[in-house]
Design an enzyme around this catalytic site. Structure first.
Site, PDB file in Angstrom:
ATOM      1  N   GLY A  44      43.389  36.138  40.198  1.00 54.69           N
ATOM      2  CA  GLY A  44      42.250  35.355  39.726  1.00 54.69           C
ATOM      3  C   GLY A  44      42.457  34.822  38.324  1.00 54.69           C
ATOM      4  O   GLY A  44      43.418  35.159  37.625  1.00 54.69           O
ATOM      5  N   HIS A  45      41.525  33.974  37.898  1.00 59.65           N
ATOM      6  CA  HIS A  45      41.603  33.374  36.564  1.00 59.65           C
ATOM      7  C   HIS A  45      41.590  34.421  35.460  1.00 59.65           C
ATOM      8  O   HIS A  45      42.350  34.341  34.506  1.00 59.65           O
ATOM      9  CB  HIS A  45      40.433  32.408  36.361  1.00 59.65           C
TER      10      HIS A  45
END
Length: 873
Positions: A525-526
């Protein structure tokens, strides 16, 4: 702000003394200018010390800091020069000429701005390659490269360029307005970042997109929509995704999740959505990210990627290598049902697969329960929908699709020559698309485990076990639960962040966090990307973090083995990795070095040297040094003039290790003293000076008894002077010290070798007027020992009721609004402290010495004898 240089000069000249009749009037006016000069000397010293601290690379700052500090530094340098002019009766034209030159150089360094864009506003992706990164930003440049040179499927679309951004900003006169708002930002104050960011975003959102640019964007959309092969080719059936593609994004720095992307945008919303994405350049978290990474605002610009909307049935992320385990050779694929934001923003934990690089076999699969999904809304925008119960634990990808995605990863890694972080989407027809690719940051920390194994502790200490490691390491501290954005400004330095799910918004506190633990989230994920950039030990998807870890609880996060322990575990805390000076080698740090070179270095060393001339000043520090030295000479001359040779500057005859000269402004001595008269201590009646001398001449300090010098400290000081002769000579001060006194006033400037201190004090019967300010700086040892000595001095002063601030090897302290009796008592203590701190450099061998030195002084153990505690106070 620096262009106000000449305004400053005109303003400051207004206060030059008039030629009144009486010599005492002249003295009074000139003495006021002397005090003004000393005030600016102190302020400029603080600015220099602060810049020296920033040069260590551990503190966040931006270009606004450089502009404001440079403007203040120039102001105070000009003020000092004009005060010297008033003291001497001569115009210091050569000094002003040097100042003008330095100011001009600072303006060139600090006021460079890109020219407004005049080039092409729109590019189709069929025209874009990665060489066009400055025109279309990192995301679009990579996407064009994937389409045109790697040959992988990408959605149709076009890019709105950085030239269009420059045109939009310039047409609305936004650059100057934004710079004004940024001046209020204090990187250490999260609220100031939020306030400035919101104000700037309002400016951009309310600015109209110029008609020519608007027409160009809509025309590009119509051309794209006409070419899309769909059963219904009407404009309304061809929504687009509009994604940020800023300069610098998806490069060595990911900017993961920092800017806005908006999906499923209909034609009628395209122009206003453009404003929203441009405004996201100045969201609080984006400002924090750039500050932490040392990115200059002059180097940023926003392009926008406009892509046909892929109505995904599944989407996710591919890592062509494991991000934190160099020993693992598989390809990692994560996926969720629906659109990708729920996966990359950490809303739900995705399915996770490891695929063989050689033959595409599934080596490992972890199928998550996916209860909700993000889907497009028929009227535009997105909506959350439940996943059918029967599908919630079903894999979102088939083996054939996984194999093809693994092929995408190897093709892209081969083409770019390094591991890649790739976003993908699967549409309802079974077609797979690449939505984004960027360099994957690979950490080598896990490879060190064989060299330094992490101990496994007793099970009764384990709070959590089994989390996914986004970045390996050890982090200890008090837990702080974050439930919403409103909790972030209160995040304490050194805390462990605990949250329900990962979020790129946490970037605003990552420089302060010792570790991060979340219930949900993915290593692809970011936020995981950001945790790796900021080197924060991070565990994701642990499921029970928020239920078992409460705010204020001390915990130890082992992001090697995936465990969280109750309390601070010494076996683990001892192997925490120190935080690196992350500002070094960033663009804004390079700007600081160039600016600091015009302000910080001291090259004028010896007042007796023939080179001690205005024309040899190369920095504001040189000017400050020259003016400060000359001002005392002028005060000596003035004292002679006023007293007709009887009340001149005269050397104090006392058993002190310094050449101390005294100027009596009136009432400070018991009788008028001529130049050749012996000035004994008994003739001092100035209340504050007498109290200071009492401490300096304390019998416990005057006994000629050597301190227990440790050879380690002695050799450290000697080696520093031998190995760094330029630095030590630059920091060596003159040998003459001064005391300017009256019956109730004292300004004491002590310069002995490499140590420099200034004390300013008023001690009268009006409590509200009484104060002591004290500055100490310098030392012959290395930076670490000098810093320890400064902290020890501050600790002592704080125990004496002073407020004290330490910056590098400099201490600034103040005490005010106490009775005359209390002020005298504190001056006595400061006098003892001045003597006590001599040669302390050699004793500051470790952090424990800071508290030990403070304890010894406060107990009266001035010679540091173990048996002497409490003696001689």
């Amino acid at each position: 702000m620096l262009e106000k240089f000449n305004v400053f000069k005109r303003y400051l000249r207004k206060g030059e003394p008039s030629q009144e009749t009486g010599p005492s009037d002249i003295f009074r006016q000139k003495y006021e200018r002397f005090k003004e000069l000393l005030d600016s000397n102190a302020e400029l010293s603080r600015i220099i010390a602060d810049m020296e601290e920033k040069l260590q690379g551990h503190e966040v700052f931006g270009m606004s800091y450089l502009r404001s500090r440079s403007a203040r530094a120039v102001f105070h340098a000009v003020r000092m020069v004009n005060s010297l002019s008033a003291l001497s009766g001569k115009k210091c034209m050569e000094l002003l000429k040097v100042l003008d030159g330095i100011n001009t150089e600072l303006k060139v360094l600090l006021e460079t701005r890109k020219e407004s864009g005049t080039g092409k506003w729109i590019f189709s992706y069929s025209e874009i390659t990665r060489e066009m990164v400055d025109r279309v930003g990192g995301k679009s440049a990579n996407l064009g490269e994937v389409r045109n040179r790697v040959g992988l499927p990408t959605p149709e679309g076009f890019a709105i360029t950085t030239d269009a951004f420059d045109f939009f900003m310039s047409e609305n006169d936004l650059f100057d307005e934004i710079n004004r708002e940024k001046m209020a930002i204090d990187p250490a104050d999260a609220e100031s970042i939020v306030s400035a960011g919101e104000a700037i975003q309002r400016l951009i959102l309310s600015a109209p997109v110029p008609r020519d640019l608007r027409d160009s964007v809509l025309s590009a959309y119509d051309d794209m929509a006409a070419g899309v092969q769909q059963p219904d080719s009407s404009r309304a059936s061809s929504p687009i995704s509009m994604r940020s593609s800023a300069v610098g994004e998806d490069s060595e720095l990911s900017f993961a999740g920092q800017y806005v992307s908006i999906l499923n945008v209909p034609r009628e919303k395209i122009v206003e959505t453009y404003n929203v994405i441009v405004a996201s350049l100045y969201s609080p978290r984006a400002i924090s990210y750039r500050l932490s990474k040392g990115i200059r605002d002059e180097d940023i610009a926003m392009s926008v990627a406009c892509l046909r909307m892929v109505d995904s049935v599944a989407s996710g992320v591919i890592y062509s290598r494991h991000p934190s385990n160099v020993l693992e050779d598989g390809i990692i694929v994560t996926g969720v049902f629906g659109l990708g934001p729920y996966a990359v923003d950490g809303i739900i934990t995705p399915d996770m697969y490891t695929i063989s690089r050689n033959d595409g076999r599934i080596l490992q699969s972890q199928i998550a329960r996916k209860s909700v999904q993000l889907v497009t809304s028929p009227k535009g925008g997105l909506t959350e929908m439940p996943v059918r119960e029967a599908m919630q634990s079903v894999p979102c990808l088939s083996p054939e699709q996984l194999s093809r995605l693994a092929g995408f990863a190897t093709d892209l890694e081969t083409h770019y020559g390094r591991p890649q972080d790739i976003e993908w989407a699967l549409d309802s027809d079974g077609r797979l698309f690449v939505l984004q690719t960027r360099p994957l940051r690979i950490e080598k920390s896990c490879a060190d485990l064989e060299k330094r194994p992490v101990p496994t502790l007793h099970s009764d200490q384990v709070l959590i076990e089994g989390g996914a490691v986004a970045f390996p390491g050890i982090g200890c501290g008090k837990a702080y639960q974050v439930h919403s954005d409103a909790d972030l400004p209160g995040f304490p330095s050194g805390a462990v962040l605990v949250a329900k799910h990962s979020s790129p918004k946490f970037v605003v506190v990552m420089p302060k966090a010792r570790a991060i633990v979340t219930d949900a989230g993915s290593v692809t994920g970011h936020m995981a990307s950001l945790a790796r950039e900021f080197a924060v030990p991070t565990l994701l998807g642990v499921k029970t973090a928020t239920s078992v870890i409460t705010t204020g609880m001390e915990v130890t996060v082992d992001a090697y083995s995936g465990r969280v322990y109750r309390g601070i575990v010494p076996e683990l805390s001892s192997i925490q990795s120190p935080r690196e000076p992350y500002m070094k080698d960033t663009p804004v740090y390079e700007s600081l070095k160039r600016v600091a070179d015009l302000i910080v270095p001291l090259r004028l060393l010896e007042p007796r040297s023939p080179d001690f001339q205005p024309g040899n000043c190369r920095s504001l520090h040189d000017i400050m040094r020259f003016v400060h030295e000359c001002s005392y000479m002028e005060m000596f001359k003035l004292s002679d003039q006023v007293s007709a040779g009887r009340g001149c500057a005269v050397k104090l005859d006392a058993h002190l290790p310094l050449d101390l000269y005294v100027i009596d402004l009136g009432g400070g001595l018991s009788e008028e003293i001529s130049r050749h008269t012996r000035l004994g201590v008994e003739k001092v009646v100035s209340v504050p000076f007498r109290a200071l001398l009492k401490g300096m001449l304390h019998e416990g300090l005057s006994v000629q008894k050597p301190r227990p010098v440790q050879l380690k400290g002695f050799f450290s000081v000697m080696s520093e002077q031998m190995l760094n002769p330029v630095r030590t000579e630059a920091e060596r001060f003159g040998d003459r010290s001064y005391a300017i006194i009256s019956d109730r006033y004292l300004n004491f400037s002590s310069r002995v070798g490499y140590h420099y201190s200034v004390l300013d004090c008023y001690c009268g019967q009006t409590l509200n007027k009484n104060y002591i300010t004290f500055l100490f700086k310098g030392g012959a040892a290395d930076d670490t020992r000098r810093g320890r000595r400064a902290r020890a001095i501050a600790l002592i002063l704080e125990s004496l009721d002073f407020s004290a601030e330490v910056i590098a090897d400099r201490v600034d302290a103040r005490l005010q609004k106490f009775s005359a009796e209390v002020i005298e008592d504190k001056l006595d203590a400061v006098g003892r402290l001045l003597q006590f701190t001599r040669q302390m450099d050699m004793l500051m061998n470790d952090e424990a010495s800071v508290a030990a030195m403070a304890k010894a002084f406060l107990e009266g153990n001035y010679h540091l004898d173990p048996q002497d505690s409490g003696a001689g106070r």
